[in-house]
Design a protein around this motif. Structure first.
Motif, PDB file in Angstrom:
ATOM      1  N   CYS A  43      18.764  21.831  24.027  1.00 55.85           N
ATOM      2  CA  CYS A  43      19.306  21.979  25.388  1.00 55.85           C
ATOM      3  C   CYS A  43      20.824  22.206  25.377  1.00 55.85           C
ATOM      4  CB  CYS A  43      18.951  20.732  26.192  1.00 55.85           C
ATOM      5  SG  CYS A  43      19.673  20.709  27.829  1.00 55.85           S
ATOM      6  N   ILE A  44      21.266  23.254  26.071  1.00 56.59           N
ATOM      7  CA  ILE A  44      22.697  23.579  26.142  1.00 56.59           C
ATOM      8  C   ILE A  44      23.473  22.439  26.802  1.00 56.59           C
ATOM      9  CG2 ILE A  44      24.353  25.135  27.276  1.00 56.59           C
ATOM     10  CD1 ILE A  44      22.265  27.376  26.872  1.00 56.59           C
ATOM     11  N   ALA A  45      22.904  21.837  27.822  1.00 56.21           N
ATOM     12  CA  ALA A  45      23.595  20.739  28.502  1.00 56.21           C
ATOM     13  C   ALA A  45      23.840  19.579  27.530  1.00 56.21           C
ATOM     14  CB  ALA A  45      22.785  20.267  29.705  1.00 56.21           C
ATOM     15  N   TYR A  46      22.839  19.269  26.738  1.00 56.81           N
ATOM     16  CA  TYR A  46      23.016  18.195  25.746  1.00 56.81           C
ATOM     17  C   TYR A  46      24.157  18.539  24.788  1.00 56.81           C
ATOM     18  CZ  TYR A  46      22.585  15.620  21.469  1.00 56.81           C
ATOM     19  OH  TYR A  46      22.899  14.884  20.354  1.00 56.81           O
ATOM     20  N   HIS A  47      24.133  19.739  24.266  1.00 48.07           N
ATOM     21  CA  HIS A  47      25.118  20.074  23.230  1.00 48.07           C
ATOM     22  C   HIS A  47      26.530  20.178  23.789  1.00 48.07           C
ATOM     23  CE1 HIS A  47      22.692  20.393  19.660  1.00 48.07           C
ATOM     24  NE2 HIS A  47      21.739  20.930  20.407  1.00 48.07           N
ATOM     25  N   THR A  48      26.697  20.676  25.011  1.00 47.79           N
ATOM     26  CA  THR A  48      28.056  20.822  25.540  1.00 47.79           C
ATOM     27  C   THR A  48      28.606  19.496  26.084  1.00 47.79           C
ATOM     28  OG1 THR A  48      27.120  21.597  27.632  1.00 47.79           O
ATOM     29  CG2 THR A  48      27.882  23.293  26.086  1.00 47.79           C
ATOM     30  N   ILE A  49      27.722  18.567  26.455  1.00 54.35           N
ATOM     31  CA  ILE A  49      28.206  17.316  27.063  1.00 54.35           C
ATOM     32  C   ILE A  49      28.105  16.121  26.123  1.00 54.35           C
ATOM     33  CG2 ILE A  49      27.879  15.678  28.975  1.00 54.35           C
ATOM     34  CD1 ILE A  49      26.763  18.058  30.614  1.00 54.35           C
ATOM     35  N   GLU A  50      27.020  16.041  25.374  1.00 58.73           N
ATOM     36  CA  GLU A  50      26.769  14.828  24.593  1.00 58.73           C
ATOM     37  C   GLU A  50      27.017  14.961  23.092  1.00 58.73           C
ATOM     38  OE1 GLU A  50      26.316  12.204  26.178  1.00 58.73           O
ATOM     39  OE2 GLU A  50      25.658  12.926  28.130  1.00 58.73           O
ATOM     40  N   ASN A  51      26.790  16.138  22.571  1.00 56.47           N
ATOM     41  CA  ASN A  51      26.886  16.324  21.115  1.00 56.47           C
ATOM     42  C   ASN A  51      28.324  16.106  20.643  1.00 56.47           C
ATOM     43  OD1 ASN A  51      27.005  17.233  18.514  1.00 56.47           O
ATOM     44  ND2 ASN A  51      25.913  19.146  18.886  1.00 56.47           N
ATOM     45  N   ARG A  52      28.536  15.132  19.793  1.00 53.67           N
ATOM     46  CA  ARG A  52      29.883  14.822  19.277  1.00 53.67           C
ATOM     47  C   ARG A  52      30.144  15.489  17.921  1.00 53.67           C
ATOM     48  NH1 ARG A  52      29.955  13.295  24.373  1.00 53.67           N
ATOM     49  NH2 ARG A  52      31.413  11.610  24.847  1.00 53.67           N
ATOM     50  N   ASP A  53      29.281  16.377  17.468  1.00 50.12           N
ATOM     51  CA  ASP A  53      29.543  17.075  16.207  1.00 50.12           C
ATOM     52  C   ASP A  53      30.685  18.071  16.389  1.00 50.12           C
ATOM     53  OD1 ASP A  53      27.470  15.677  15.128  1.00 50.12           O
ATOM     54  OD2 ASP A  53      26.009  17.319  15.272  1.00 50.12           O
ATOM     55  N   LYS A  54      31.327  18.417  15.291  1.00 46.96           N
ATOM     56  CA  LYS A  54      32.474  19.336  15.374  1.00 46.96           C
ATOM     57  C   LYS A  54      32.065  20.751  15.779  1.00 46.96           C
ATOM     58  CE  LYS A  54      36.139  17.194  12.847  1.00 46.96           C
ATOM     59  NZ  LYS A  54      35.790  16.175  11.893  1.00 46.96           N
ATOM     60  N   GLU A  61      24.595  28.070  20.108  1.00 44.37           N
ATOM     61  CA  GLU A  61      25.841  28.820  20.306  1.00 44.37           C
ATOM     62  C   GLU A  61      25.567  30.250  20.785  1.00 44.37           C
ATOM     63  OE1 GLU A  61      29.345  28.107  17.538  1.00 44.37           O
ATOM     64  OE2 GLU A  61      28.525  30.008  16.863  1.00 44.37           O
ATOM     65  N   LYS A  62      24.608  30.903  20.185  1.00 44.49           N
ATOM     66  CA  LYS A  62      24.376  32.303  20.544  1.00 44.49           C
ATOM     67  C   LYS A  62      23.748  32.449  21.932  1.00 44.49           C
ATOM     68  CE  LYS A  62      19.998  32.829  18.171  1.00 44.49           C
ATOM     69  NZ  LYS A  62      19.338  32.953  16.928  1.00 44.49           N
ATOM     70  N   ASN A  63      23.304  31.350  22.516  1.00 39.34           N
ATOM     71  CA  ASN A  63      22.731  31.397  23.866  1.00 39.34           C
ATOM     72  C   ASN A  63      23.642  30.791  24.930  1.00 39.34           C
ATOM     73  OD1 ASN A  63      19.914  32.505  23.716  1.00 39.34           O
ATOM     74  ND2 ASN A  63      19.770  30.950  22.117  1.00 39.34           N
ATOM     75  N   LEU A  64      24.874  30.444  24.569  1.00 35.21           N
ATOM     76  CA  LEU A  64      25.742  29.763  25.541  1.00 35.21           C
ATOM     77  C   LEU A  64      26.019  30.645  26.759  1.00 35.21           C
ATOM     78  CD1 LEU A  64      28.290  27.870  23.281  1.00 35.21           C
ATOM     79  CD2 LEU A  64      26.514  26.876  24.721  1.00 35.21           C
ATOM     80  N   ASP A  65      26.310  31.916  26.514  1.00 35.35           N
ATOM     81  CA  ASP A  65      26.474  32.876  27.602  1.00 35.35           C
ATOM     82  C   ASP A  65      27.418  32.382  28.706  1.00 35.35           C
ATOM     83  OD1 ASP A  65      26.013  35.323  28.757  1.00 35.35           O
ATOM     84  OD2 ASP A  65      24.292  34.627  29.920  1.00 35.35           O
ATOM     85  N   GLY A  66      28.515  31.747  28.289  1.00 35.77           N
ATOM     86  CA  GLY A  66      29.515  31.311  29.274  1.00 35.77           C
ATOM     87  C   GLY A  66      29.414  29.844  29.667  1.00 35.77           C
ATOM     88  N   TRP A  67      28.351  29.169  29.261  1.00 40.35           N
ATOM     89  CA  TRP A  67      28.230  27.740  29.611  1.00 40.35           C
ATOM     90  C   TRP A  67      29.166  26.922  28.728  1.00 40.35           C
ATOM     91  CZ3 TRP A  67      26.023  26.594  33.988  1.00 40.35           C
ATOM     92  CH2 TRP A  67      25.028  27.415  34.498  1.00 40.35           C
ATOM     93  N   VAL A  68      30.066  26.191  29.356  1.00 38.70           N
ATOM     94  CA  VAL A  68      31.052  25.387  28.625  1.00 38.70           C
ATOM     95  C   VAL A  68      30.821  23.899  28.862  1.00 38.70           C
ATOM     96  CG1 VAL A  68      33.524  24.830  28.516  1.00 38.70           C
ATOM     97  CG2 VAL A  68      32.787  27.204  28.613  1.00 38.70           C
ATOM     98  N   LYS A 141      31.264  37.835  21.504  1.00 35.54           N
ATOM     99  CA  LYS A 141      32.320  38.677  22.074  1.00 35.54           C
ATOM    100  C   LYS A 141      32.029  39.170  23.489  1.00 35.54           C
ATOM    101  CE  LYS A 141      34.286  40.245  17.794  1.00 35.54           C
ATOM    102  NZ  LYS A 141      34.041  41.119  16.687  1.00 35.54           N
ATOM    103  N   GLU A 142      30.745  39.208  23.867  1.00 36.41           N
ATOM    104  CA  GLU A 142      30.446  39.718  25.198  1.00 36.41           C
ATOM    105  C   GLU A 142      30.610  38.646  26.270  1.00 36.41           C
ATOM    106  OE1 GLU A 142      26.640  41.528  25.043  1.00 36.41           O
ATOM    107  OE2 GLU A 142      27.253  42.825  23.391  1.00 36.41           O
ATOM    108  N   THR A 143      30.835  37.410  25.850  1.00 40.81           N
ATOM    109  CA  THR A 143      30.967  36.333  26.830  1.00 40.81           C
ATOM    110  C   THR A 143      32.338  36.385  27.482  1.00 40.81           C
ATOM    111  OG1 THR A 143      29.500  34.912  25.598  1.00 40.81           O
ATOM    112  CG2 THR A 143      30.992  33.821  27.117  1.00 40.81           C
ATOM    113  N   LYS A 144      32.328  36.268  28.817  1.00 47.37           N
ATOM    114  CA  LYS A 144      33.613  36.198  29.524  1.00 47.37           C
ATOM    115  C   LYS A 144      33.826  34.757  29.948  1.00 47.37           C
ATOM    116  CE  LYS A 144      33.416  40.796  31.370  1.00 47.37           C
ATOM    117  NZ  LYS A 144      32.879  41.559  32.456  1.00 47.37           N
ATOM    118  N   ILE A 145      34.970  34.185  29.572  1.00 45.54           N
ATOM    119  CA  ILE A 145      35.282  32.826  30.034  1.00 45.54           C
ATOM    120  C   ILE A 145      36.474  32.894  30.956  1.00 45.54           C
ATOM    121  CG2 ILE A 145      36.019  30.543  29.339  1.00 45.54           C
ATOM    122  CD1 ILE A 145      34.463  30.818  26.864  1.00 45.54           C
TER     123      ILE A 145
END
Ligand code: SF4
Ligand code: SF4
Length: 145
Positions: A43-54, A61-68, A141-145
């Motif tokens: 889950c992207i939400a888990y990895h962007t909010i909870e995952n404490r790995d570096k 990562e390849k599916n983030l598509d702008g989700w930070v 590279k196609e992601t716009k932030i």
């Protein structure tokens, strides 16, 4: 909470999903592995909010598509959420900097992050995690932030 009073429980909640499977269909990482079951390591939400790995795992990562900070796709597509009235309460409205998040945020020091995150639940995402998440998006590279 410890009570001496007998409480009458509510009836168990009934599923209102019917034949809908939109959240399962639209999840970009197939994290909803069966109805009502989310595999958190997908889950992207888990990895962007909870995952404490570096780093964020490659398959995420390849599916983030702008989700930070989180991912709301399963919430956005749910027909039940579309019936909830729009809430423009100041306390629940995203701050301007979040709506305009860009790569300049990578230069913010911890103090600036702390000030901007003041009073928001997004404080759970530490400054180094925001930077990790932004950088993970920039690898695509196609992601716009
Ligand atoms: S938050 Fe995003 S990645 Fe996680 S289950 Fe929902 S749609 Fe999938
Ligand atoms: S999108 Fe909403 S209604 Fe449809 S299956 Fe998912 S939770 Fe149920």
């Amino acid at each position: 909470m410890i009570l001496t009073k007998d409480l009458i429980p509510d009836k168990p909640h009934q599923s209102l999903c019917g034949k809908c499977d939109k959240c399962i269909e639209h999840c970009p990482t197939n994290a909803i592995v069966e109805p009502f079951v989310i595999q958190s390591d997908l889950c992207i939400a888990y990895h962007t909010i909870e995952n404490r790995d570096k780093t964020i795992p490659n398959k995420i990562e390849k599916n983030l598509d702008g989700w930070v900070a989180g991912c709301d796709i399963c919430q956005d597509v749910c027909p039940w959420n579309k019936s909830v009235p729009f809430n423009n309460n100041y306390e629940t409205t995203p701050k301007e900097w979040i709506k305009n998040l860009n790569i300049e945020c990578l230069n913010w020091d911890d103090k600036t992050w702390k000030e901007n995150l003041q009073g928001t639940t997004l404080k759970r995402i530490k400054p180094w995690m925001w930077k990790r998440n932004i950088q993970a998006n920039l690898k695509n590279k196609e992601t716009k932030i």
